[in-house]
Scaffold this motif. Structure first.
Motif, PDB file in Angstrom:
ATOM      1  N   ARG A   8       0.832  -1.210   0.000  1.00 33.81           N
ATOM      2  CA  ARG A   8       0.000   0.000   0.000  1.00 33.81           C
ATOM      3  C   ARG A   8       0.864   1.257   0.000  1.00 33.81           C
ATOM      4  O   ARG A   8       0.618   2.199  -0.767  1.00 33.81           O
ATOM      5  CB  ARG A   8      -0.938   0.024   1.207  1.00 33.81           C
ATOM      6  N   ARG A  11       2.472   1.652  -3.453  1.00 42.31           N
ATOM      7  CA  ARG A  11       1.445   1.969  -4.451  1.00 42.31           C
ATOM      8  C   ARG A  11       1.005   3.423  -4.318  1.00 42.31           C
ATOM      9  O   ARG A  11       0.919   4.156  -5.315  1.00 42.31           O
ATOM     10  CB  ARG A  11       0.247   1.026  -4.271  1.00 42.31           C
ATOM     11  N   GLN A  12       0.768   3.862  -3.096  1.00 45.46           N
ATOM     12  CA  GLN A  12       0.332   5.246  -2.877  1.00 45.46           C
ATOM     13  C   GLN A  12       1.437   6.242  -3.222  1.00 45.46           C
ATOM     14  O   GLN A  12       1.169   7.285  -3.813  1.00 45.46           O
ATOM     15  CB  GLN A  12      -0.142   5.424  -1.437  1.00 45.46           C
ATOM     16  N   ILE A  16      -0.623   5.396  -7.702  1.00 42.73           N
ATOM     17  CA  ILE A  16      -1.450   4.421  -8.412  1.00 42.73           C
ATOM     18  C   ILE A  16      -2.605   4.012  -7.511  1.00 42.73           C
ATOM     19  O   ILE A  16      -2.399   3.594  -6.371  1.00 42.73           O
ATOM     20  CB  ILE A  16      -0.614   3.185  -8.814  1.00 42.73           C
ATOM     21  N   MET A  21      -4.050  -0.555  -9.986  1.00 44.61           N
ATOM     22  CA  MET A  21      -3.098  -1.628  -9.665  1.00 44.61           C
ATOM     23  C   MET A  21      -3.721  -2.983  -9.972  1.00 44.61           C
ATOM     24  O   MET A  21      -3.085  -3.855 -10.566  1.00 44.61           O
ATOM     25  CB  MET A  21      -2.659  -1.563  -8.200  1.00 44.61           C
ATOM     26  N   GLU A  36      -3.546  -5.978   0.838  1.00 43.66           N
ATOM     27  CA  GLU A  36      -3.009  -4.835   1.584  1.00 43.66           C
ATOM     28  C   GLU A  36      -3.461  -4.821   3.042  1.00 43.66           C
ATOM     29  O   GLU A  36      -2.715  -4.372   3.922  1.00 43.66           O
ATOM     30  CB  GLU A  36      -3.415  -3.527   0.904  1.00 43.66           C
ATOM     31  N   VAL A  51       4.379  -6.299  -9.876  1.00 46.32           N
ATOM     32  CA  VAL A  51       4.158  -5.116  -9.052  1.00 46.32           C
ATOM     33  C   VAL A  51       5.444  -4.296  -8.937  1.00 46.32           C
ATOM     34  O   VAL A  51       5.423  -3.067  -9.051  1.00 46.32           O
ATOM     35  CB  VAL A  51       3.623  -5.519  -7.654  1.00 46.32           C
ATOM     36  N   LEU A  55       5.859  -0.461  -9.949  1.00 47.63           N
ATOM     37  CA  LEU A  55       6.181   0.535  -8.919  1.00 47.63           C
ATOM     38  C   LEU A  55       7.623   1.022  -8.979  1.00 47.63           C
ATOM     39  O   LEU A  55       7.985   1.961  -8.272  1.00 47.63           O
ATOM     40  CB  LEU A  55       5.891  -0.048  -7.530  1.00 47.63           C
TER      41      LEU A  55
END
Length: 112
Positions: A8, A11-12, A16, A21, A36, A51, A55
């Motif tokens: 998380r 991703r944040q 995204i 995602m 998550e 991923v 990322l």
């Protein structure tokens, strides 16, 4: 920090969204949310690689979080050489016997 929390966070930081995602790795938004939140097991190594590419992070670093969260590492041996299978067996059989110095030495040889 758990795998899901790290996922998380990354991703944040990358800006995204959850839906994006999910779309990029071919799963549902609910699935990513559950991972998550720790409601599902960490992603597979193949998905971790996806991923990490999305990322822009190192897949190995993300995999370490997955191993810690799962409580074990998975060493598939079906499609590897006999020597690789033997190494997997030796590592798992003697896992608790290795000193931190021995682990550091092995890590230095394996992670470049």
């Amino acid at each position: 920090m758990s795998f899901g929390e790290k996922l998380r966070e990354l991703r944040q930081e990358a800006g995204i969204g959850l839906s994006e995602m999910a779309r990029l790795i071919g799963v549902t938004k609910v699935y990513v949310s559950d991972v998550e939140r720790g409601r599902r097991a960490p992603l597979s190594l193949a998905r971790i690689r996806q991923v990490a590419d999305i990322l822009g992070c190192a897949p190995f670093d993300l995999y370490v979080y997955a191993v810690r969260s799962r409580g074990h590492a998975v060493l598939p041996t079906a499609d590897v050489s006999e020597e690789q299978s033997r190494l997997a067996a030796v590592l798992s059989y003697h896992w608790g016997d290795f000193s931190n110095d021995e682990v550091k030495k092995m890590m230095g040889a394996a992670v470049k």
